[in-house]
Design a protein around this motif. Structure first.
Motif, PDB file in Angstrom:
ATOM      1  N   ASN A 247      95.353  12.755   6.784  1.00 16.57           N
ATOM      2  CA  ASN A 247      96.063  11.590   7.318  1.00 16.57           C
ATOM      3  C   ASN A 247      96.903  12.076   8.489  1.00 16.57           C
ATOM      4  N   ALA A 248      96.201  12.591   9.512  1.00 14.64           N
ATOM      5  CA  ALA A 248      96.846  13.375  10.565  1.00 14.64           C
ATOM      6  C   ALA A 248      97.846  12.558  11.374  1.00 14.64           C
ATOM      7  N   PRO A 249      99.095  13.033  11.466  1.00 15.28           N
ATOM      8  CA  PRO A 249     100.080  12.385  12.325  1.00 15.28           C
ATOM      9  C   PRO A 249     100.002  12.903  13.757  1.00 15.28           C
ATOM     10  N   VAL A 250     100.387  12.038  14.683  1.00 10.30           N
ATOM     11  CA  VAL A 250     100.634  12.425  16.071  1.00 10.30           C
ATOM     12  C   VAL A 250     102.095  12.093  16.361  1.00 10.30           C
ATOM     13  N   VAL A 251     102.814  13.030  16.964  1.00 13.07           N
ATOM     14  CA  VAL A 251     104.188  12.766  17.399  1.00 13.07           C
ATOM     15  C   VAL A 251     104.241  12.905  18.915  1.00 13.07           C
ATOM     16  N   VAL A 252     104.568  11.803  19.584  1.00 17.52           N
ATOM     17  CA  VAL A 252     104.693  11.804  21.044  1.00 17.52           C
ATOM     18  C   VAL A 252     106.174  11.694  21.390  1.00 17.52           C
TER      19      VAL A 252
ATOM     20  N   ARG B 226      97.927   8.429  12.280  1.00 18.94           N
ATOM     21  CA  ARG B 226      99.228   7.742  12.400  1.00 18.94           C
ATOM     22  C   ARG B 226      99.893   8.271  13.668  1.00 18.94           C
ATOM     23  N   CYS B 227     100.011   7.432  14.665  1.00 19.81           N
ATOM     24  CA  CYS B 227     100.508   7.875  15.960  1.00 19.81           C
ATOM     25  C   CYS B 227     101.940   7.396  16.150  1.00 19.81           C
ATOM     26  N   PHE B 228     102.897   8.307  16.039  1.00 17.11           N
ATOM     27  CA  PHE B 228     104.320   8.005  16.197  1.00 17.11           C
ATOM     28  C   PHE B 228     104.729   8.268  17.643  1.00 17.11           C
ATOM     29  N   VAL B 229     105.147   7.206  18.333  1.00 11.08           N
ATOM     30  CA  VAL B 229     105.485   7.305  19.752  1.00 11.08           C
ATOM     31  C   VAL B 229     106.926   6.848  19.950  1.00 11.08           C
ATOM     32  N   HIS B 230     107.705   7.647  20.686  1.00 12.37           N
ATOM     33  CA  HIS B 230     109.104   7.291  20.920  1.00 12.37           C
ATOM     34  C   HIS B 230     109.198   5.962  21.668  1.00 12.37           C
ATOM     35  N   GLU B 231     110.169   5.174  21.312  1.00 11.48           N
ATOM     36  CA  GLU B 231     110.293   3.820  21.848  1.00 11.48           C
ATOM     37  C   GLU B 231     110.417   3.791  23.372  1.00 11.48           C
TER      38      GLU B 231
ATOM     39  N   ALA C 219      95.879  18.215   9.302  1.00 11.26           N
ATOM     40  CA  ALA C 219      96.079  18.491  10.720  1.00 11.26           C
ATOM     41  C   ALA C 219      97.200  17.619  11.260  1.00 11.26           C
ATOM     42  N   ALA C 220      97.780  18.042  12.382  1.00 15.82           N
ATOM     43  CA  ALA C 220      98.833  17.277  13.042  1.00 15.82           C
ATOM     44  C   ALA C 220      98.821  17.614  14.528  1.00 15.82           C
ATOM     45  N   TYR C 221      99.349  16.688  15.324  1.00 16.00           N
ATOM     46  CA  TYR C 221      99.351  16.827  16.779  1.00 16.00           C
ATOM     47  C   TYR C 221     100.725  16.463  17.327  1.00 16.00           C
ATOM     48  N   VAL C 222     101.177  17.244  18.285  1.00 17.83           N
ATOM     49  CA  VAL C 222     102.492  17.047  18.887  1.00 17.83           C
ATOM     50  C   VAL C 222     102.335  17.087  20.398  1.00 17.83           C
ATOM     51  N   PHE C 223     103.000  16.152  21.091  1.00 15.02           N
ATOM     52  CA  PHE C 223     102.974  16.130  22.548  1.00 15.02           C
ATOM     53  C   PHE C 223     104.408  16.136  23.069  1.00 15.02           C
ATOM     54  N   THR C 224     104.751  17.186  23.800  1.00 15.78           N
ATOM     55  CA  THR C 224     106.091  17.348  24.346  1.00 15.78           C
ATOM     56  C   THR C 224     106.054  18.401  25.445  1.00 15.78           C
ATOM     57  N   THR C 225     106.964  18.301  26.407  1.00  9.47           N
ATOM     58  CA  THR C 225     107.137  19.362  27.402  1.00  9.47           C
ATOM     59  C   THR C 225     108.347  20.210  27.101  1.00  9.47           C
ATOM     60  N   ASN C 226     108.982  19.946  25.971  1.00  7.77           N
ATOM     61  CA  ASN C 226     110.172  20.679  25.549  1.00  7.77           C
ATOM     62  C   ASN C 226     109.752  21.745  24.536  1.00  7.77           C
ATOM     63  N   LEU C 227     109.919  22.996  24.904  1.00  4.70           N
ATOM     64  CA  LEU C 227     109.468  24.094  24.044  1.00  4.70           C
ATOM     65  C   LEU C 227     110.130  24.042  22.677  1.00  4.70           C
ATOM     66  N   LYS C 228     111.417  23.736  22.643  1.00  7.06           N
ATOM     67  CA  LYS C 228     112.132  23.685  21.379  1.00  7.06           C
ATOM     68  C   LYS C 228     111.545  22.611  20.463  1.00  7.06           C
ATOM     69  N   ASN C 229     111.268  21.439  21.014  1.00  4.56           N
ATOM     70  CA  ASN C 229     110.655  20.370  20.218  1.00  4.56           C
ATOM     71  C   ASN C 229     109.306  20.799  19.661  1.00  4.56           C
ATOM     72  N   GLY C 230     108.506  21.417  20.527  1.00  6.17           N
ATOM     73  CA  GLY C 230     107.171  21.818  20.101  1.00  6.17           C
ATOM     74  C   GLY C 230     107.186  22.853  18.996  1.00  6.17           C
ATOM     75  N   LEU C 231     108.021  23.865  19.146  1.00  8.61           N
ATOM     76  CA  LEU C 231     108.079  24.933  18.143  1.00  8.61           C
ATOM     77  C   LEU C 231     108.682  24.433  16.828  1.00  8.61           C
TER      78      LEU C 231
ATOM     79  N   VAL D  30      98.580  22.696  13.333  1.00 13.92           N
ATOM     80  CA  VAL D  30      99.384  21.854  14.215  1.00 13.92           C
ATOM     81  C   VAL D  30      99.015  22.237  15.648  1.00 13.92           C
ATOM     82  N   CYS D  31      98.545  21.270  16.419  1.00 11.32           N
ATOM     83  CA  CYS D  31      98.171  21.504  17.811  1.00 11.32           C
ATOM     84  C   CYS D  31      99.215  20.853  18.716  1.00 11.32           C
ATOM     85  N   VAL D  32      99.761  21.631  19.627  1.00 13.32           N
ATOM     86  CA  VAL D  32     100.803  21.148  20.532  1.00 13.32           C
ATOM     87  C   VAL D  32     100.193  20.950  21.921  1.00 13.32           C
ATOM     88  N   ASN D  33     100.186  19.703  22.362  1.00 18.04           N
ATOM     89  CA  ASN D  33      99.763  19.266  23.700  1.00 18.04           C
ATOM     90  C   ASN D  33      98.260  19.252  23.931  1.00 18.04           C
ATOM     91  N   GLU D  34      97.478  19.698  22.965  1.00 17.07           N
ATOM     92  CA  GLU D  34      96.026  19.520  23.075  1.00 17.07           C
ATOM     93  C   GLU D  34      95.362  19.857  21.748  1.00 17.07           C
TER      94      GLU D  34
END
Length: 465
Positions: A252-257, A287-292, A398-410, A421-425
């Motif tokens: 039930n892979a989440p995506v966090v944008v 489940r794609c969680f996107v910041h408002e 599995a999970a996916y994260v999209f961010t340009t902030n290194l701290k958020n990604g790690l 967990v795949c960050v940005n791709e």
């Protein structure tokens, strides 16, 4: 493609039984062929043959096994056009997807042969200097594999690659929905020089009958790719003796944008993975969680990308009806259909690529594994804990994260409870371990970690003083 009979492969021979069942082309609804319904006698023959095959195969040197395995890869590739055509007919896959599915056979066979040569057998320290201690890896035994229909040949490859390289024999049961190309792969084992009984492939719809194989004390390992419910049933049936388990189950892979993400890039990559194989992928974004602050932008970018998607059919009318039911339920609860949402007219089990906006977590589509072409997009704000949202599921594949902030990604990579967990791709490859946490299974496919599961780990101590 005319209807024909596809027998099982047991001990190097093509075996049929009194009863059979049809395999249907999901693009047309037409019957492609018939395969046998395994019976009690065939199960006993399979177990006996796999046991003898293991003894013959494990007795060969790694170099001898390598020669045969590489020859097997060549034989399969010489028959690629025929096998890919059959794979497309029984799955409805587009050509590029079918070629990828088939290509994993050669990739896995070659990778695990090489990985076997790279495995270490270390010498261990002796504090008194009296012994030489070393680790010895040996073939585990007979392995039974229960496989899924979404990537039939990839699933075969994930099992025969490490098993053959390690010196094990296998009994594989492909899905009743898509057994035909897998059987053709098994038929070619003899031409490549594999001893009889090393690869056995059986078919059947009767789960109770198959449990007789799982209950036997001949198999040393039971491995599976499928649903969590199916995995529980398989593991429960097999626990009549001590066995190893390696099972990749539901996801039930989440995506966090995050708000700092490259939104257009994230939307493109999420949509491309979501609608690959008509959404019938265990690691598909669910489940794609996107910041408002970037929600509307993401939705519009995802819609634009989805309009370019070309998909094959779902595997069955039952699967399509289930997914359409999830969409209907979500809309009734307040979700908006951004695009798609309907079955396609005409023959076959086709459906439009679907994006749902304004989804909330209480909706069925937000917490059940969809396994189809529906992308629910859920809005979150600064007051939400996005990691807790991602972890709010019994699954952890599995999970996916999209961010340009290194701290958020790690931080997300560390705290999200998933086997990958795949960050940005999104990225998957045979050298990378694949498997889940929580109710998504135990063990690994791919990588050296998978190969190690098909080998014993024995400590040897030799007195030298």
């Amino acid at each position: 493609m005319s209807e024909k009979k596809y027998p099982m492969l047991i001990n190097g021979e093509k075996i049929s039984t009194k009863q059979s069942f049809n395999v249907v082309n999901p693009s047309t609804g037409e019957v492609l062929g018939q395969v046998p319904e395994i019976d009690a006698d065939s199960i006993q023959l399979t177990l006996k043959s796999a046991d003898a095959g293991f003894k013959a195969w494990s007795a060969k040197t790694p170099a001898e096994r390598k020669t045969v395995i590489l020859r097997y890869a060549e034989v399969l590739e010489q028959n690629s056009k025929r096998i890919i055509a059959l794979l497309r007919a029984e799955t409805g896959k587009p050509q590029d997807n079918a070629e990828y599915d088939f290509g994993m056979l050669g990739n896995c066979l070659r990778f695990f042969v090489e990985e076997m040569e790279r495995l270490d057998q270390p010498v261990l320290h002796d504090p008194d200097g009296r012994f030489m201690h070393y680790m010895l890896r040996q073939p585990l035994g007979v392995c039974v594999g229960m496989l899924a229909w979404n990537f039939p040949l990839l699933n075969v490859a994930y099992k025969i690659g490490p098993a053959l390289a390690a010196g094990c024999s296998v009994i594989l049961k492909p899905s009743t929905e898509t057994p035909l190309a897998s059987l053709e792969v098994a038929y070619l084992a003899k031409e490549a020089g594999l001893p009889d009984g090393v690869i056995n492939m059986v078919t059947g719809r009767d789960h109770e009958m198959m449990k007789n194989m799982l209950k036997s004390d001949i198999p040393s390992m039971v491995t599976m790719i499928g649903s969590t419910r199916g995995g529980l049933e398989v593991m429960n049936a097999a626990c009549t003796s001590i066995k190893h388990f390696s099972v990749e189950l539901g996801g039930n892979a989440p995506v966090v944008v995050y708000p700092d993400a490259d939104v257009a890039d994230a939307a493109t990559k999420v949509v491309d993975l979501k609608f690959a194989n008509c959404g019938q992928v265990c690691v598909s974004p669910n489940r794609c969680f996107v910041h408002e602050s970037v929600y509307d932008e993401f939705v519009e970018a995802a819609k634009a990308r989805a309009m370019e998607v070309e998909m094959g059919p779902l595997i069955s009318e039952k699967a399509r009806a289930y997914i359409l039911g999830l969409v209907e339920s979500a809309v009734a609860d307040g979700a908006d259909v951004v695009c798609g949402g309907q079955a396609k007219d005409g023959e076959g089990f086709f459906m439009e690529p679907t994006i749902l906006a304004n989804v909330v977590r209480k909706m069925n589509v937000a917490y059940e594994e969809i396994f189809g072409p529906v992308l629910p997009i859920i809005k979150y704000s600064d007051s939400d804990d996005e990691i807790a949202l991602a972890n709010d599921t019994q699954y952890g594949l599995a999970a996916y994260v999209f961010t340009t902030n290194l701290k958020n990604g790690l931080r997300a990579a560390r705290d999200i409870q998933a086997g990958s967990v795949c960050v940005n791709e999104p990225h998957y490859s045979v050298q990378l371990p694949h498997g889940g946490l929580k109710q998504s299974g135990v063990g690994k496919d791919c990588s050296r970690y998978s190969l190690e599961e098909y080998l014993t780990l024995k400590r040897v101590s030799v007195l030298v003083d």
